[in-house]
Structure formats: C-alpha cells, structure tokens
Motif scaffolding. Structure first.
Motif, mmCIF file in Angstrom:
data_model
loop_
_atom_site.group_PDB
_atom_site.id
_atom_site.type_symbol
_atom_site.label_atom_id
_atom_site.label_comp_id
_atom_site.label_asym_id
_atom_site.label_seq_id
_atom_site.Cartn_x
_atom_site.Cartn_y
_atom_site.Cartn_z
ATOM 1 N N ASN A 20 0.836 -1.205 0.000
ATOM 2 C CA ASN A 20 0.000 0.000 0.000
ATOM 3 C C ASN A 20 0.875 1.262 0.000
ATOM 4 N N ASN A 21 0.246 2.404 -0.172
ATOM 5 C CA ASN A 21 0.978 3.664 -0.274
ATOM 6 C C ASN A 21 1.791 3.964 0.974
ATOM 7 N N GLU A 22 1.230 3.669 2.149
ATOM 8 C CA GLU A 22 1.958 3.923 3.396
ATOM 9 C C GLU A 22 3.252 3.126 3.438
ATOM 10 N N GLU A 23 3.175 1.861 3.062
ATOM 11 C CA GLU A 23 4.357 1.002 3.079
ATOM 12 C C GLU A 23 5.372 1.427 2.024
ATOM 13 N N LYS A 24 4.906 1.840 0.852
ATOM 14 C CA LYS A 24 5.824 2.324 -0.181
ATOM 15 C C LYS A 24 6.602 3.534 0.322
ATOM 16 N N LEU A 25 5.886 4.471 0.957
ATOM 17 C CA LEU A 25 6.542 5.666 1.482
ATOM 18 C C LEU A 25 7.516 5.325 2.597
ATOM 19 N N THR A 41 9.090 2.524 3.161
ATOM 20 C CA THR A 41 10.244 1.840 2.587
ATOM 21 C C THR A 41 11.180 2.839 1.913
ATOM 22 N N PHE A 42 10.617 3.738 1.123
ATOM 23 C CA PHE A 42 11.427 4.756 0.457
ATOM 24 C C PHE A 42 12.186 5.596 1.479
ATOM 25 N N LEU A 43 11.485 6.107 2.477
ATOM 26 C CA LEU A 43 12.112 6.974 3.471
ATOM 27 C C LEU A 43 13.205 6.251 4.245
ATOM 28 N N LEU A 44 12.958 5.025 4.637
ATOM 29 C CA LEU A 44 13.961 4.277 5.388
ATOM 30 C C LEU A 44 15.161 3.930 4.521
#
Length: 83
Positions: A2-7, A9-12
């Motif tokens: 989902n979008n929350e997980e994509k964000l 993952t990207f941020l981390l």
C-alpha cells in the motif's frame, strides 16, 4: 504494497543504512526524527512525482503536507482525486 508502506520503505532506504528506524510509525514527525532534511525532501518530491504520477506545486510544499507518512498519503490522495 500500500501507499503507506511504499513511502515508509522509500524513506527508510534513503535515510538509514542499517534499518534502525524500522519501527517508524505512520504518524511520527519526519522532521523532528531527522528523516526529512533538505536533500531527503527533494528526493521525496521526486519519488512522489515519479511513483504516483502527481505534480507537487510550489504552494503545496508546506510542512503540514509532509510531516508524517499519513499526511503525505492524504496529500497524495487529494492530488489523485483531483486528477
């Protein structure tokens, strides 16, 4: 993913090399945690534009839109609904 997980993952991936922030919550302030600095913010904007197909205008670059993962997702949803 989902979008929350994509964000998240990207941020981390962009800000930590050892995964030490793996427990980052969706409502935690990304600025105060030091996750978003000026370089990471530019990378985030580019990611949002490429991954989600939204254009981020200068007037939309305000802290409230990008303080937390949930705020970013809300911002994305509004942009996508307007399209």
């Amino acid at each position: 993913m989902n979008n929350e997980e994509k964000l998240k993952t990207f941020l981390l991936d962009k800000t930590t090399s050892d995964g030490s922030m793996g427990e980052l919550g969706y409502d935690e302030n990304l600025y105060t945690l030091g996750i978003l600095d000026s370089l990471a913010f530019i990378q985030l904007i580019r990611f949002l534009e490429e991954e989600f197909g939204v254009a981020v205008g200068d007037g939309e670059v305000i802290p409230k839109n990008f303080e937390t993962i949930n705020n970013i997702v809300g911002f994305l949803e509004k942009k996508q609904d307007a399209s």
